[in-house]
Design an enzyme around this catalytic site. Structure first.
Site, PDB file in Angstrom:
ATOM      1  N   ILE A  19      41.730   4.601 -19.173  1.00 16.55           N
ATOM      2  CA  ILE A  19      42.411   4.147 -20.159  1.00 16.55           C
ATOM      3  C   ILE A  19      43.264   3.958 -20.919  1.00 16.55           C
ATOM      4  O   ILE A  19      44.331   3.558 -21.283  1.00 16.55           O
ATOM      5  CB  ILE A  19      41.084   2.571 -20.621  1.00 16.55           C
ATOM      6  CG1 ILE A  19      40.726   2.052 -19.532  1.00 16.55           C
ATOM      7  CG2 ILE A  19      41.227   2.095 -21.835  1.00 16.55           C
ATOM      8  CD1 ILE A  19      38.833   1.308 -20.216  1.00 16.55           C
ATOM      9  N   ASP A  38      42.515  14.855 -26.279  1.00 14.23           N
ATOM     10  CA  ASP A  38      42.533  15.069 -25.246  1.00 14.23           C
ATOM     11  C   ASP A  38      41.501  16.231 -24.978  1.00 14.23           C
ATOM     12  O   ASP A  38      41.868  17.559 -25.162  1.00 14.23           O
ATOM     13  CB  ASP A  38      42.701  14.605 -24.168  1.00 14.23           C
ATOM     14  CG  ASP A  38      41.497  13.778 -22.894  1.00 14.23           C
ATOM     15  OD1 ASP A  38      41.580  12.834 -22.344  1.00 14.23           O
ATOM     16  OD2 ASP A  38      40.484  14.934 -21.843  1.00 14.23           O
ATOM     17  N   ASP A  54      38.006  19.263 -29.714  1.00 13.79           N
ATOM     18  CA  ASP A  54      36.781  18.057 -29.788  1.00 13.79           C
ATOM     19  C   ASP A  54      37.177  16.544 -30.278  1.00 13.79           C
ATOM     20  O   ASP A  54      36.950  17.467 -31.356  1.00 13.79           O
ATOM     21  CB  ASP A  54      35.429  18.830 -29.519  1.00 13.79           C
ATOM     22  CG  ASP A  54      34.807  18.594 -29.468  1.00 13.79           C
ATOM     23  OD1 ASP A  54      34.070  16.754 -29.576  1.00 13.79           O
ATOM     24  OD2 ASP A  54      33.017  18.784 -29.441  1.00 13.79           O
ATOM     25  N   SER A 134      31.628  -1.504 -24.422  1.00 13.86           N
ATOM     26  CA  SER A 134      31.081  -1.910 -23.169  1.00 13.86           C
ATOM     27  C   SER A 134      30.469  -2.889 -23.328  1.00 13.86           C
ATOM     28  O   SER A 134      29.492  -3.415 -23.849  1.00 13.86           O
ATOM     29  CB  SER A 134      30.609  -0.462 -22.408  1.00 13.86           C
ATOM     30  OG  SER A 134      29.422  -0.996 -21.052  1.00 13.86           O
ATOM     31  N   TYR A 147      24.938   6.553 -23.861  1.00 16.07           N
ATOM     32  CA  TYR A 147      25.921   5.516 -23.750  1.00 16.07           C
ATOM     33  C   TYR A 147      26.531   4.341 -24.481  1.00 16.07           C
ATOM     34  O   TYR A 147      27.072   3.286 -25.263  1.00 16.07           O
ATOM     35  CB  TYR A 147      26.463   5.643 -22.081  1.00 16.07           C
ATOM     36  CG  TYR A 147      28.004   4.644 -22.153  1.00 16.07           C
ATOM     37  CD1 TYR A 147      29.214   5.658 -22.044  1.00 16.07           C
ATOM     38  CD2 TYR A 147      28.172   3.492 -21.637  1.00 16.07           C
ATOM     39  CE1 TYR A 147      30.611   5.315 -21.783  1.00 16.07           C
ATOM     40  CE2 TYR A 147      29.673   3.027 -21.151  1.00 16.07           C
ATOM     41  CZ  TYR A 147      30.618   3.769 -21.664  1.00 16.07           C
ATOM     42  OH  TYR A 147      31.721   2.964 -21.537  1.00 16.07           O
ATOM     43  N   LYS A 151      28.104   2.722 -28.101  1.00 16.70           N
ATOM     44  CA  LYS A 151      28.629   2.009 -27.724  1.00 16.70           C
ATOM     45  C   LYS A 151      28.347   0.499 -28.396  1.00 16.70           C
ATOM     46  O   LYS A 151      28.981  -0.072 -29.399  1.00 16.70           O
ATOM     47  CB  LYS A 151      29.256   1.183 -25.730  1.00 16.70           C
ATOM     48  CG  LYS A 151      29.428   2.131 -25.316  1.00 16.70           C
ATOM     49  CD  LYS A 151      30.969   2.244 -25.615  1.00 16.70           C
ATOM     50  CE  LYS A 151      31.650   3.598 -24.844  1.00 16.70           C
ATOM     51  NZ  LYS A 151      33.116   3.859 -25.282  1.00 16.70           N
TER      52      LYS A 151
END
Length: 246
Positions: A19, A38, A54, A134, A147, A151
């Protein structure tokens, strides 16, 4: 659309793939000067500047924000795409992995949001921030505790920031994707016993009957950054193929 972004400086974390890379390409086509941040040294198409490091390290983010200020002299938008998962439940997730995922997904979003607000305040022209959530953080899901926790926290962070900074003309919204066909999702499927069957099940879980694409998410992000979304802040834009409705 190009007129709305011409000359604007927009930072995209996780800009080297998925994305993030699609967003860098689309925003640059719309006239923005896009900074890709990145871990990878890969340069996405259209990036005006690529910074490697990072996103969860405060000193790195501070140094990169200073470089952006010195190079462009402004900070108009931020998209926080950087993130990853390990596919583990709470009992199976080592504390070290929990901390690393939250450091990247949540603390990285916080640190770059901090830098963005500082840059936008310096110019006193407001700005827009888009964070990536998400659908699973809302619907729930198996075996991805760190994760999903990160989110879910991002949604709360965005809502808090939207209220805190509305008077400064800084809008903060969340894009909530479904399962998007990206390298991140490929790695998740690779953890399954039968990756192709896992991919097929995920596609079928969406009422639209397929996975989303990075380009579709980039277009949604472009909308949230644009003046077309000028009355939207503290909101979630669901681009989930009907996952949550189904």
């Amino acid at each position: 659309m190009a007129d709305g972004f011409s000359g604007k400086v927009i930072v995209v974390t996780g800009g080297a793939s998925g994305i993030g890379a699609a967003t860098v390409a689309l925003l640059s086509q719309a006239g923005a000067q896009v900074v890709s941040v990145d871990r990878s040294a890969s340069a996405p198409q259209g990036a005006a500047l690529c910074l490697q490091g990072d996103v969860g390290d405060a000193a790195t983010v501070a140094a990169q924000a200073e470089k952006i200020a010195a190079t462009f002299g402004r900070f108009d938008g931020l998209v926080t795409c950087a993130g990853y998962s390990n596919g583990k439940s709470v009992p199976d997730c080592p504390v070290s992995e929990w901390q690393t995922i939250l450091q990247t997904n949540l603390t990285g979003t916080f640190l770059w949001a901090q830098a963005a607000v500082a840059g936008m305040r310096a110019e006193r022209n407001g700005g827009a921030i888009v964070m990536i959530g998400s659908q699973l953080a809302i619907a729930g899901g198996r075996g991805n505790a760190a994760y999903l926790a990160s989110k879910g926290a991002i949604v709360s962070l965005a809502r808090c920031m939207a209220v805190d900074h509305a008077a400064e003309g800084i809008r903060v919204n969340v894009l909530v994707p479904g399962a998007i066909d990206t390298p991140l999702l490929d790695r998740a499927f690779a953890r399954a016993d039968d990756p192709e069957a896992a991919r097929a099940r995920s596609a079928a879980r969406h009422p639209l009957g397929r996975l989303g694409t990075a380009d579709e998410m980039a277009r949604a992000i472009r909308f949230l950054l644009s003046e077309d979304a000028s009355f939207s802040t503290g909101s979630c834009l669901f681009a989930d193929g009907g996952w949550l409705a189904g």
